[in-house]
Design a protein around this motif. Structure first.
Motif, PDB file in Angstrom:
ATOM      1  N   ARG A 161      90.389  41.399  45.913  1.00  0.00           N
ATOM      2  CA  ARG A 161      91.013  40.949  44.669  1.00  0.00           C
ATOM      3  C   ARG A 161      92.209  40.039  44.936  1.00  0.00           C
ATOM      4  O   ARG A 161      92.427  39.056  44.211  1.00  0.00           O
ATOM      5  CB  ARG A 161      91.450  42.149  43.841  1.00  0.00           C
ATOM      6  CG  ARG A 161      90.313  43.032  43.363  1.00  0.00           C
ATOM      7  CD  ARG A 161      89.345  42.287  42.470  1.00  0.00           C
ATOM      8  NE  ARG A 161      88.388  43.214  41.850  1.00  0.00           N
ATOM      9  CZ  ARG A 161      87.326  42.837  41.159  1.00  0.00           C
ATOM     10  NH1 ARG A 161      87.062  41.545  40.998  1.00  0.00           N
ATOM     11  NH2 ARG A 161      86.510  43.734  40.632  1.00  0.00           N
ATOM     12  N   THR A 162      92.988  40.342  45.962  1.00  0.00           N
ATOM     13  CA  THR A 162      94.134  39.502  46.282  1.00  0.00           C
ATOM     14  C   THR A 162      93.695  38.079  46.617  1.00  0.00           C
ATOM     15  O   THR A 162      94.377  37.103  46.292  1.00  0.00           O
ATOM     16  CB  THR A 162      94.927  40.099  47.453  1.00  0.00           C
ATOM     17  OG1 THR A 162      95.398  41.403  47.089  1.00  0.00           O
ATOM     18  CG2 THR A 162      96.106  39.221  47.831  1.00  0.00           C
ATOM     19  N   ALA A 163      92.524  37.961  47.242  1.00  0.00           N
ATOM     20  CA  ALA A 163      91.994  36.646  47.594  1.00  0.00           C
ATOM     21  C   ALA A 163      91.296  35.964  46.418  1.00  0.00           C
ATOM     22  O   ALA A 163      90.868  34.810  46.537  1.00  0.00           O
ATOM     23  CB  ALA A 163      91.026  36.776  48.769  1.00  0.00           C
ATOM     24  N   GLY A 164      91.147  36.679  45.299  1.00  0.00           N
ATOM     25  CA  GLY A 164      90.555  36.082  44.110  1.00  0.00           C
ATOM     26  C   GLY A 164      89.054  36.198  44.006  1.00  0.00           C
ATOM     27  O   GLY A 164      88.432  35.472  43.213  1.00  0.00           O
ATOM     28  N   TYR A 165      88.452  37.115  44.762  1.00  0.00           N
ATOM     29  CA  TYR A 165      86.998  37.239  44.770  1.00  0.00           C
ATOM     30  C   TYR A 165      86.508  38.387  43.892  1.00  0.00           C
ATOM     31  O   TYR A 165      87.234  39.355  43.639  1.00  0.00           O
ATOM     32  CB  TYR A 165      86.489  37.445  46.206  1.00  0.00           C
ATOM     33  CG  TYR A 165      86.774  36.268  47.102  1.00  0.00           C
ATOM     34  CD1 TYR A 165      86.397  34.980  46.728  1.00  0.00           C
ATOM     35  CD2 TYR A 165      87.426  36.431  48.316  1.00  0.00           C
ATOM     36  CE1 TYR A 165      86.660  33.890  47.547  1.00  0.00           C
ATOM     37  CE2 TYR A 165      87.688  35.356  49.143  1.00  0.00           C
ATOM     38  CZ  TYR A 165      87.300  34.080  48.752  1.00  0.00           C
ATOM     39  OH  TYR A 165      87.563  33.003  49.568  1.00  0.00           O
ATOM     40  N   GLY A 166      85.273  38.270  43.452  1.00  0.00           N
ATOM     41  CA  GLY A 166      84.636  39.313  42.679  1.00  0.00           C
ATOM     42  C   GLY A 166      83.995  40.361  43.567  1.00  0.00           C
ATOM     43  O   GLY A 166      83.735  40.133  44.755  1.00  0.00           O
ATOM     44  N   ILE A 167      83.727  41.524  42.952  1.00  0.00           N
ATOM     45  CA  ILE A 167      83.104  42.646  43.655  1.00  0.00           C
ATOM     46  C   ILE A 167      81.966  43.163  42.785  1.00  0.00           C
ATOM     47  O   ILE A 167      82.200  43.585  41.646  1.00  0.00           O
ATOM     48  CB  ILE A 167      84.114  43.784  43.893  1.00  0.00           C
ATOM     49  CG1 ILE A 167      85.294  43.290  44.741  1.00  0.00           C
ATOM     50  CG2 ILE A 167      83.440  44.992  44.556  1.00  0.00           C
ATOM     51  CD1 ILE A 167      86.428  44.296  44.840  1.00  0.00           C
ATOM     52  N   PRO A 168      80.715  43.124  43.265  1.00  0.00           N
ATOM     53  CA  PRO A 168      79.599  43.610  42.446  1.00  0.00           C
ATOM     54  C   PRO A 168      79.694  45.119  42.217  1.00  0.00           C
ATOM     55  O   PRO A 168      79.620  45.904  43.162  1.00  0.00           O
ATOM     56  CB  PRO A 168      78.363  43.232  43.257  1.00  0.00           C
ATOM     57  CG  PRO A 168      78.841  43.069  44.658  1.00  0.00           C
ATOM     58  CD  PRO A 168      80.261  42.588  44.562  1.00  0.00           C
ATOM     59  N   MET A 209      81.220  43.555  49.767  1.00  0.00           N
ATOM     60  CA  MET A 209      80.397  42.459  49.260  1.00  0.00           C
ATOM     61  C   MET A 209      81.286  41.642  48.330  1.00  0.00           C
ATOM     62  O   MET A 209      81.863  42.196  47.395  1.00  0.00           O
ATOM     63  CB  MET A 209      79.184  42.998  48.505  1.00  0.00           C
ATOM     64  CG  MET A 209      78.322  43.947  49.300  1.00  0.00           C
ATOM     65  SD  MET A 209      77.152  44.829  48.241  1.00  0.00           S
ATOM     66  CE  MET A 209      76.688  46.181  49.347  1.00  0.00           C
ATOM     67  N   LEU A 210      81.399  40.346  48.571  1.00  0.00           N
ATOM     68  CA  LEU A 210      82.331  39.498  47.839  1.00  0.00           C
ATOM     69  C   LEU A 210      81.584  38.396  47.098  1.00  0.00           C
ATOM     70  O   LEU A 210      80.655  37.788  47.647  1.00  0.00           O
ATOM     71  CB  LEU A 210      83.334  38.850  48.790  1.00  0.00           C
ATOM     72  CG  LEU A 210      84.488  39.698  49.333  1.00  0.00           C
ATOM     73  CD1 LEU A 210      83.984  40.853  50.208  1.00  0.00           C
ATOM     74  CD2 LEU A 210      85.437  38.823  50.139  1.00  0.00           C
TER      75      LEU A 210
END
Length: 255
Positions: A161-168, A209-210
Protein backbone atom coordinates in the motif's frame (compact mmCIF):
# COMPACT_ATOMS: atom_id res chain seq x y z
CA UNK A 1 -6.09 -27.86 11.72
CA UNK A 2 -2.47 -26.72 11.68
CA UNK A 3 0.06 -29.54 11.43
CA UNK A 4 3.32 -28.68 13.20
CA UNK A 5 6.42 -30.14 11.58
CA UNK A 6 9.36 -31.68 13.38
CA UNK A 7 12.90 -30.59 12.58
CA UNK A 8 13.25 -33.79 10.52
CA UNK A 9 10.13 -32.89 8.55
CA UNK A 10 11.51 -29.40 7.90
CA UNK A 11 14.73 -30.90 6.55
CA UNK A 12 12.67 -33.08 4.21
CA UNK A 13 10.73 -30.02 3.08
CA UNK A 14 14.01 -28.24 2.41
CA UNK A 15 14.80 -30.98 -0.11
CA UNK A 16 11.53 -30.45 -1.98
CA UNK A 17 12.00 -26.69 -1.72
CA UNK A 18 15.41 -26.92 -3.31
CA UNK A 19 13.85 -28.67 -6.30
CA UNK A 20 11.36 -25.80 -6.66
CA UNK A 21 14.20 -23.28 -6.55
CA UNK A 22 16.11 -25.17 -9.24
CA UNK A 23 12.96 -25.39 -11.37
CA UNK A 24 12.29 -21.65 -11.16
CA UNK A 25 15.91 -20.83 -11.96
CA UNK A 26 15.80 -23.09 -15.03
CA UNK A 27 12.52 -21.58 -16.24
CA UNK A 28 13.81 -18.04 -15.81
CA UNK A 29 16.98 -18.91 -17.73
CA UNK A 30 14.87 -20.35 -20.56
CA UNK A 31 12.45 -17.42 -20.73
CA UNK A 32 13.35 -15.33 -23.77
CA UNK A 33 11.66 -13.48 -26.59
CA UNK A 34 9.91 -16.03 -28.82
CA UNK A 35 9.78 -18.84 -26.24
CA UNK A 36 6.28 -20.17 -25.52
CA UNK A 37 4.76 -20.75 -22.12
CA UNK A 38 4.34 -24.42 -23.04
CA UNK A 39 8.07 -24.64 -23.67
CA UNK A 40 8.72 -23.18 -20.22
CA UNK A 41 6.40 -25.80 -18.75
CA UNK A 42 8.45 -28.50 -20.50
CA UNK A 43 11.64 -27.09 -18.95
CA UNK A 44 10.00 -27.31 -15.53
CA UNK A 45 8.88 -30.89 -16.15
CA UNK A 46 12.44 -31.82 -17.02
CA UNK A 47 13.74 -30.48 -13.71
CA UNK A 48 11.10 -32.45 -11.81
CA UNK A 49 11.93 -35.66 -13.70
CA UNK A 50 15.64 -35.29 -13.06
CA UNK A 51 15.00 -34.77 -9.34
CA UNK A 52 12.55 -37.68 -9.11
CA UNK A 53 9.90 -35.22 -7.91
CA UNK A 54 6.23 -34.79 -8.68
CA UNK A 55 4.11 -31.71 -9.24
CA UNK A 56 1.35 -30.63 -6.83
CA UNK A 57 0.04 -28.33 -9.59
CA UNK A 58 -0.54 -30.92 -12.31
CA UNK A 59 -4.20 -32.04 -12.34
CA UNK A 60 -4.96 -29.96 -9.23
CA UNK A 61 -8.62 -28.95 -9.18
CA UNK A 62 -9.89 -26.67 -6.40
CA UNK A 63 -13.57 -25.90 -5.99
CA UNK A 64 -13.54 -22.88 -8.32
CA UNK A 65 -11.80 -24.57 -11.24
CA UNK A 66 -13.80 -25.85 -14.23
CA UNK A 67 -11.04 -28.29 -15.21
CA UNK A 68 -7.94 -29.85 -13.62
CA UNK A 69 -4.84 -27.69 -14.02
CA UNK A 70 -2.88 -28.96 -17.05
CA UNK A 71 0.64 -27.71 -16.26
CA UNK A 72 3.37 -27.98 -13.64
CA UNK A 73 3.82 -24.21 -13.55
CA UNK A 74 1.44 -21.28 -13.43
CA UNK A 75 2.66 -18.81 -16.07
CA UNK A 76 0.98 -15.40 -15.70
CA UNK A 77 1.90 -12.66 -18.18
CA UNK A 78 1.39 -8.88 -17.88
CA UNK A 79 -2.16 -8.28 -16.56
CA UNK A 80 -2.49 -11.88 -15.33
CA UNK A 81 -2.02 -11.95 -11.55
CA UNK A 82 -1.86 -15.69 -10.83
CA UNK A 83 -2.95 -19.13 -12.08
CA UNK A 84 -2.06 -18.55 -15.73
CA UNK A 85 -2.22 -21.75 -17.77
CA UNK A 86 0.95 -22.46 -19.79
CA UNK A 87 -0.12 -22.37 -23.43
CA UNK A 88 1.24 -21.51 -26.86
CA UNK A 89 1.64 -17.81 -26.10
CA UNK A 90 5.13 -16.71 -27.16
CA UNK A 91 6.92 -14.16 -25.01
CA UNK A 92 7.59 -10.70 -26.38
CA UNK A 93 10.18 -8.11 -25.43
CA UNK A 94 9.05 -6.31 -22.28
CA UNK A 95 6.58 -8.93 -21.09
CA UNK A 96 6.23 -9.15 -17.30
CA UNK A 97 6.10 -12.82 -16.34
CA UNK A 98 5.18 -14.46 -13.03
CA UNK A 99 6.01 -18.15 -12.61
CA UNK A 100 4.52 -20.09 -9.70
CA UNK A 101 5.66 -23.67 -9.20
CA UNK A 102 5.73 -26.52 -6.73
CA UNK A 103 7.35 -29.88 -6.18
CA UNK A 104 6.59 -32.95 -4.10
CA UNK A 105 9.47 -35.13 -2.96
CA UNK A 106 9.22 -38.04 -0.54
CA UNK A 107 5.70 -36.92 0.35
CA UNK A 108 6.54 -33.30 1.15
CA UNK A 109 5.58 -30.23 -0.87
CA UNK A 110 7.36 -26.98 -1.70
CA UNK A 111 5.86 -23.89 -3.35
CA UNK A 112 7.48 -20.69 -4.64
CA UNK A 113 7.00 -17.94 -7.22
CA UNK A 114 9.07 -15.32 -9.02
CA UNK A 115 8.33 -12.39 -11.33
CA UNK A 116 10.67 -10.94 -13.96
CA UNK A 117 10.73 -9.08 -17.26
CA UNK A 118 11.69 -10.71 -20.56
CA UNK A 119 14.06 -8.50 -22.51
CA UNK A 120 13.84 -4.76 -21.93
CA UNK A 121 12.18 -3.80 -18.66
CA UNK A 122 10.03 -0.72 -18.20
CA UNK A 123 10.92 1.25 -15.04
CA UNK A 124 7.36 0.84 -13.74
CA UNK A 125 7.59 -2.94 -14.09
CA UNK A 126 10.98 -3.03 -12.40
CA UNK A 127 9.57 -1.10 -9.44
CA UNK A 128 6.53 -3.38 -9.27
CA UNK A 129 8.65 -6.54 -9.20
CA UNK A 130 11.09 -5.07 -6.67
CA UNK A 131 8.19 -4.13 -4.42
CA UNK A 132 6.73 -7.63 -4.64
CA UNK A 133 9.99 -9.09 -3.39
CA UNK A 134 10.32 -6.37 -0.74
CA UNK A 135 6.83 -7.28 0.50
CA UNK A 136 7.86 -10.94 0.59
CA UNK A 137 10.97 -10.07 2.58
CA UNK A 138 8.87 -8.05 5.03
CA UNK A 139 6.44 -10.92 5.48
CA UNK A 140 9.26 -13.36 6.09
CA UNK A 141 10.89 -11.02 8.61
CA UNK A 142 7.62 -10.98 10.56
CA UNK A 143 7.37 -14.80 10.54
CA UNK A 144 8.89 -15.32 13.98
CA UNK A 145 7.81 -17.27 17.02
CA UNK A 146 5.65 -15.07 19.23
CA UNK A 147 4.20 -13.04 16.37
CA UNK A 148 0.83 -13.78 14.79
CA UNK A 149 -0.48 -14.35 11.29
CA UNK A 150 -1.74 -10.75 11.31
CA UNK A 151 1.81 -9.49 11.76
CA UNK A 152 2.86 -11.18 8.51
CA UNK A 153 -0.22 -9.85 6.73
CA UNK A 154 0.35 -6.33 8.07
CA UNK A 155 4.01 -6.33 7.03
CA UNK A 156 3.16 -7.38 3.48
CA UNK A 157 0.22 -5.02 3.13
CA UNK A 158 2.16 -2.04 4.44
CA UNK A 159 4.85 -2.43 1.77
CA UNK A 160 2.28 -2.88 -1.00
CA UNK A 161 0.00 0.00 0.00
CA UNK A 162 2.83 2.41 0.75
CA UNK A 163 4.09 1.88 -2.80
CA UNK A 164 0.60 2.55 -4.16
CA UNK A 165 -0.23 -0.95 -5.38
CA UNK A 166 -3.42 -2.96 -5.18
CA UNK A 167 -3.87 -6.30 -3.44
CA UNK A 168 -6.34 -8.89 -4.80
CA UNK A 169 -8.70 -9.65 -1.94
CA UNK A 170 -9.19 -13.27 -0.98
CA UNK A 171 -5.86 -14.51 -2.30
CA UNK A 172 -2.76 -14.98 -0.20
CA UNK A 173 -0.46 -17.52 1.36
CA UNK A 174 -1.18 -20.76 3.17
CA UNK A 175 0.19 -23.53 5.28
CA UNK A 176 2.07 -26.26 3.44
CA UNK A 177 3.40 -29.71 4.25
CA UNK A 178 2.18 -33.10 3.09
CA UNK A 179 -0.31 -31.15 0.98
CA UNK A 180 0.34 -28.00 -1.02
CA UNK A 181 -2.49 -26.14 0.71
CA UNK A 182 -2.93 -26.56 4.46
CA UNK A 183 -4.09 -24.40 7.35
CA UNK A 184 -3.61 -21.60 8.19
CA UNK A 185 -4.38 -19.03 5.54
CA UNK A 186 -1.92 -16.13 5.34
CA UNK A 187 -3.58 -12.93 4.05
CA UNK A 188 -1.60 -10.23 2.26
CA UNK A 189 -3.17 -7.49 4.35
CA UNK A 190 -4.30 -7.40 7.96
CA UNK A 191 -4.00 -6.02 11.46
CA UNK A 192 -0.88 -6.65 13.54
CA UNK A 193 -1.23 -8.68 16.70
CA UNK A 194 -4.27 -10.53 15.39
CA UNK A 195 -4.80 -14.10 14.25
CA UNK A 196 -3.12 -17.39 15.06
CA UNK A 197 0.12 -17.28 17.08
CA UNK A 198 3.22 -18.43 15.21
CA UNK A 199 4.92 -21.51 16.68
CA UNK A 200 8.06 -23.49 16.00
CA UNK A 201 7.23 -26.12 13.39
CA UNK A 202 4.68 -24.14 11.38
CA UNK A 203 5.52 -23.99 7.68
CA UNK A 204 3.92 -21.30 5.54
CA UNK A 205 3.90 -20.34 1.89
CA UNK A 206 4.06 -16.54 2.02
CA UNK A 207 3.07 -14.93 -1.29
CA UNK A 208 2.39 -11.26 -1.96
CA UNK A 209 0.43 -10.46 -5.14
CA UNK A 210 0.51 -6.85 -6.35
CA UNK A 211 -1.66 -5.00 -8.88
CA UNK A 212 0.30 -2.22 -10.54
CA UNK A 213 -2.63 0.13 -11.20
CA UNK A 214 -3.41 0.52 -7.50
CA UNK A 215 -6.91 -0.95 -7.57
CA UNK A 216 -7.86 -4.26 -6.00
CA UNK A 217 -10.25 -5.49 -8.68
CA UNK A 218 -9.68 -8.70 -10.62
CA UNK A 219 -11.69 -11.18 -12.64
CA UNK A 220 -11.27 -14.74 -13.92
CA UNK A 221 -10.35 -15.24 -17.56
CA UNK A 222 -12.46 -17.40 -19.84
CA UNK A 223 -10.27 -20.40 -19.02
CA UNK A 224 -11.66 -20.32 -15.46
CA UNK A 225 -8.16 -20.31 -13.95
CA UNK A 226 -6.26 -17.14 -14.85
CA UNK A 227 -7.00 -14.09 -12.69
CA UNK A 228 -6.59 -10.75 -14.49
CA UNK A 229 -6.53 -7.18 -13.22
CA UNK A 230 -9.77 -5.28 -13.81
CA UNK A 231 -7.92 -2.15 -14.90
CA UNK A 232 -5.60 -3.97 -17.31
CA UNK A 233 -2.51 -2.97 -15.33
CA UNK A 234 0.35 -5.37 -14.81
CA UNK A 235 0.78 -7.60 -11.78
CA UNK A 236 3.62 -9.27 -9.89
CA UNK A 237 3.82 -12.28 -7.59
CA UNK A 238 6.58 -13.44 -5.22
CA UNK A 239 6.54 -16.45 -2.90
CA UNK A 240 8.68 -18.61 -0.64
CA UNK A 241 7.97 -21.61 1.57
CA UNK A 242 9.14 -20.60 5.06
CA UNK A 243 9.55 -22.63 8.24
CA UNK A 244 8.87 -20.89 11.57
CA UNK A 245 11.62 -21.93 13.98
CA UNK A 246 12.88 -20.85 17.38
CA UNK A 247 16.02 -19.64 15.58
CA UNK A 248 14.02 -17.45 13.20
CA UNK A 249 12.34 -17.91 9.81
CA UNK A 250 13.99 -20.42 7.49
CA UNK A 251 13.40 -20.11 3.75
CA UNK A 252 13.00 -23.62 2.34
CA UNK A 253 12.69 -22.67 -1.35
CA UNK A 254 15.93 -20.68 -1.73
CA UNK A 255 18.73 -21.95 -3.93
Amino acid sequence: MVQLKTDTHIEAMRASGRVVAQLLAAVRDAAAVGVSLLELDEVARGVLREAGAGSPFLNYRPHFAPTPFPGVICASVNDAIVHGIPNGLRLRDGDLVSIDAGATLDGWAGDSAISFTVGSAKPADTRLVETAFAALDAGIAAAVVGNRIGDIAHAIGTVCRTAGYGIPEGFGGHGIGRSMHEDPGVPNEGRPGRGMPLRHGMVLAIEPMLIGGGGDGYHPDRDGWTLRTDDGSRAAHAEHTVAITDAGPRILTAL
